[in-house]
Design an enzyme around this catalytic site. Structure first.
Site, short mmCIF file in Angstrom:
data_model
loop_
_atom_site.label_atom_id
_atom_site.label_comp_id
_atom_site.label_asym_id
_atom_site.label_seq_id
_atom_site.Cartn_x
_atom_site.Cartn_y
_atom_site.Cartn_z
N HIS A 199 0.73 -0.88 0.38
CA HIS A 199 0.07 -0.29 -0.13
C HIS A 199 0.85 1.52 0.09
O HIS A 199 0.54 2.48 0.20
CB HIS A 199 -0.94 0.40 0.87
CG HIS A 199 0.01 0.13 2.58
ND1 HIS A 199 -0.46 1.62 3.07
CD2 HIS A 199 0.70 -0.90 3.28
CE1 HIS A 199 0.50 1.61 4.25
NE2 HIS A 199 0.82 -0.17 4.43
N CYS A 320 1.00 6.10 11.45
CA CYS A 320 0.34 5.12 13.32
C CYS A 320 0.62 6.14 13.92
O CYS A 320 0.62 5.69 15.15
CB CYS A 320 1.91 4.46 13.53
SG CYS A 320 1.70 2.80 11.58
#
Length: 370
Positions: A199, A320
């Site tokens: 991705h 993240c």
């Protein structure tokens, strides 16, 4: 909506999606089956594996398909730990790694392994000499990321690999953020393992690959039937693997295209013209990914800046870490001052970014940064 967060994830390339479509509606056989349906499916996987190997410059049988970067990293860390613990229980990594490296290392520490965290300089660069100083007779693995997801700084992987070879220590690099952006040849780098995440290069989420150098055998993370030559159990996800293969083929053809780098340089030039000494570039000024700008707006909070950039997607750190109000651990490891780090915004450009979009974002920033 202007998307400048390609380091977090990329949209799926239309050619990738088109390559996947036939495998939604046909070619549904189990690749392990010996009949025609299974043979068709296996041929598709073999072709995808060849495409991935072509991008990395390795043998097809050195590629293991995984569910993504996190699984690939966990496979290496836990696999080496299990298979080489007879030699030692010491692992070396850096202070700026992605959580997909840091957290497995922390887990290994709870079961008796020792992990050393090598520091970085003000540019976020690891000094190979610092790695060598930490190597002991107990060291079984060194893992240093190829490029940092927040600053884009590219590490001296080849030099570190030479040190590891001298000391007969296995070497892994997480190249999730680099593959497809800069040329990578695993043999030239001299690595034993390399992580790739789909991705990050216009393939779907949930698919990745792991390069394991021929002749190296580690315990699989997932046990079951003998898929992936016994290295990763689970019936193959043909649809996603075809998508990753196509994405790697496209990336191979696009590596010589410097349009994204030119656009990134244009963006940085515009920011400097508009804000001068009000901004600081975090990371190496030259040895960094061609699409990444980590900019601190002095006297401002990065989250507040982004909140005022209506309809613009960027990040205050790695994806993240979104939502953090304190300085990024990566910038902290670089010695960036708290007041500077709080104002950091990461802009990461991609295949579909336009000059007009950059100009719109600069214009918006001029209304926010006064």
């Amino acid at each position: 909506m202007i998307y400048l967060d390609y380091n977090a994830t990329t949209p799926i390339d239309k050619a990738v999606a088109d390559a996947m479509v036939p495998y939604f509606y046909g070619f549904f056989g189990n690749p392990s089956s010996s009949h025609a349906f299974g043979i068709e499916a296996k041929e598709a996987i073999d072709h995808a594996r060849k495409q991935v190997a072509g991008l990395l410059g390795c043998l097809e049988n050195e590629i293991v398909f995984t569910s993504g970067g996190s699984e690939s990293n966990n496979t290496v860390l836990k696999g080496v730990a299990h298979s080489y613990q007879h030699k030692g229980k010491h692992i070396i990594t850096s202070k700026i790694e992605h959580p997909a490296i840091i957290n497995p290392c922390k887990f290994l520490e709870t079961i008796g392994f020792e992990v050393s965290y090598v520091p970085v300089d003000v540019y976020g660069m690891v000094n190979p000499a610092d790695v060598e100083k930490l190597i002991t007779e107990e060291t079984i693995l060194v893992t240093i990321m190829h490029s940092n997801n927040e600053t884009g700084t590219i590490q001296p992987i080849k030099e570190i690999s030479q040190i590891c070879k001298k000391h007969q220590v296995l070497f892994h690099t997480d190249a999730s953020q680099s593959v497809g952006k800069v040329p990578i040849n695993v043999y030239d780098l001299g690595v034993d393992f390399l992580t790739l995440a789909g991705h990050k290069l216009y393939a779907p989420k949930g698919i990745g690959a792991l390069f394991i150098k021929k002749g190296i055998h580690i315990e699989p993370l997932i046990h079951g039937a003998g898929h992936e030559s016994g290295r990763r159990a689970g019936t193959e996800n043909i649809i996603l693997e075809v998508g990753l293969g196509k994405a790697c083929e496209i990336a191979s053809e696009a590596l010589n295209n410097d349009e994204v780098q030119k656009l990134t340089e244009y963006f940085y030039d515009q920011l400097r013209q508009s804000f001068g000494e009000q901004i600081i570039l975090n990371g190496h000024p030259e040895k960094r990914l061609p699409n990444t700008l980590n900019i601190s707006f002095l006297g401002y909070n990065g989250h507040e800046v982004l909140n005022q950039l209506m309809d613009t997607a960027a990040s205050t750190g790695s994806a993240c870490h979104s939502g953090m109000t304190t300085i990024s651990p990566v910038l902290e490891a670089m010695g960036v001052a708290e007041e500077v780090g709080r104002g950091a915004v990461r802009f990461s450009l991609g295949r579909y970014t336009t000059k007009e979009e950059i100009e719109v974002v600069v214009s918006k920033l001029e209304k926010v940064i006064i």
